[in-house]
Design a protein around this motif. Structure first.
Motif, PDB file in Angstrom:
ATOM      1  N   THR A 250     -39.548  -7.634  29.065  1.00 56.54           N
ATOM      2  CA  THR A 250     -39.767  -8.226  30.389  1.00 56.54           C
ATOM      3  C   THR A 250     -39.210  -9.648  30.351  1.00 56.54           C
ATOM      4  O   THR A 250     -38.608 -10.062  29.360  1.00 56.54           O
ATOM      5  CB  THR A 250     -41.273  -8.179  30.789  1.00 56.54           C
TER       6      THR A 250
ATOM      7  N   GLU B 163     -37.041  -2.198  32.204  1.00 56.66           N
ATOM      8  CA  GLU B 163     -38.246  -2.994  32.469  1.00 56.66           C
ATOM      9  C   GLU B 163     -39.468  -2.311  31.833  1.00 56.66           C
ATOM     10  O   GLU B 163     -39.647  -1.093  31.982  1.00 56.66           O
ATOM     11  CB  GLU B 163     -38.443  -3.151  33.975  1.00 56.66           C
ATOM     12  N   ASN B 164     -40.263  -3.096  31.121  1.00 51.23           N
ATOM     13  CA  ASN B 164     -41.498  -2.621  30.460  1.00 51.23           C
ATOM     14  C   ASN B 164     -41.242  -1.622  29.325  1.00 51.23           C
ATOM     15  O   ASN B 164     -42.168  -0.926  28.903  1.00 51.23           O
ATOM     16  CB  ASN B 164     -42.505  -2.028  31.449  1.00 51.23           C
TER      17      ASN B 164
END
Ligand code: 5GP
Length: 250
Positions: A102, A113-114
């Motif tokens: 992130t 993302e993540n």
């Protein structure tokens, strides 16, 4: 209570902390201020109680690390906001450990993302405002004379240990340790010791169930409940018993 009347001399003023001399040459007093900054200091505010929260959280996490064999600067929380610490010769590195992709990592590299990062990524940035904290590699770090290869290897080893200890401790408090930034220094015997702070200013903490932000990202994103979030995370990490123990130090 330490008597600073003879020795109240500011050694260093950071963006959110001041460091003062004490009567002992190998000890300093770190005062946590209420200032909060983001984006190289472009965004600034002053949030009443933030310094106190960060001093409590950092003290607790330094104590947990010490109990697990990690050397830290922490000596004692002499009163809320004022941490008696070992004097360190600071190494100008920002050592960042990441368990989840992130933040700036997504702006620089094509991670999802993540995305879970296992093993964790350790990144070192040069702590230098003029150059905007650029990312380093070992060759540049050594050529700049910031640290030796042996010191870098040790810093990586200690950082992985810190990640393991803090991730486990925070998980029990229902907090996910997403990523964090550490700063190290050398004590009078040349040992590499964790300095600075470990707080919502320097770490990403997410609620383990909802993945809600419990850290300075709330300020970076312009939320209006930043102080509520800091108080909430302080209550999650610091017990009543810790407060009573520190109170009896006075
Ligand atoms: P990012 O590189 O994604 O912005 O930050 C990664 C982690 O390191 C975050 O937990 C962030 O709070 C911390 N971090 C990175 N650089 C700094 C810095 O200059 N100051 C502070 N307080 N934290 C930083």
């Amino acid at each position: 209570m330490i008597n600073m009347s003879d020795s109240k001399k500011l050694i260093y003023a950071g963006k959110a902390k001041d460091v003062y001399k004490t009567a002992k040459k190998d000890e300093v007093l770190v005062i946590f201020r209420d200032d909060i900054t983001a984006g190289d200091g472009d965004k600034k505010d002053n949030l009443k109680g933030k310094g106190e929260c960060n001093s409590l959280i950092s003290s607790k996490l330094f104590e947990v690390l010490e109990e697990n064999g990690v050397k830290t600067q922490y000596i004692n929380l002499i009163e809320t906001g004022s941490m008696l610490s070992k004097k360190l010769d600071m190494i100008p590195l920002e050592v960042i450990a990441r368990n989840i992709a992130t933040g700036s990592l997504l702006k620089r590299f094509p991670f999802e993302e993540n995305q879970k990062l296992d093993p964790p990524i350790i990144q070192m940035d040069y702590k230098n405002d003029e150059f905007h904290d650029p990312m380093l590699n070992d060759e540049i770090t050594i050529a700049l004379g910031l640290a030796t290869q042996e010191e870098l290897d040790e810093i990586r080893k200690i950082t992985l240990k810190i990640n393991e200890v803090l991730s486990n401790f925070l998980k029990e408090k229902e907090i996910l340790l997403v990523d964090f930034k550490l700063e190290f220094g050398k004590d009078s015997e040349g040992n590499i010791v964790l300095g600075d702070e470990v707080s919502p200013d320097t770490c990403r903490y997410w609620d383990i169930h909802t993945l809600e932000t419990l850290d300075k990202d709330s300020f970076r994103q312009g939320q209006d409940n930043v102080m509520d979030i800091y108080k909430q995370v302080c209550n999650m990490i610091v017990d009543e018993k810790d407060l009573e123990r520190w109170d009896s130090n006075d």
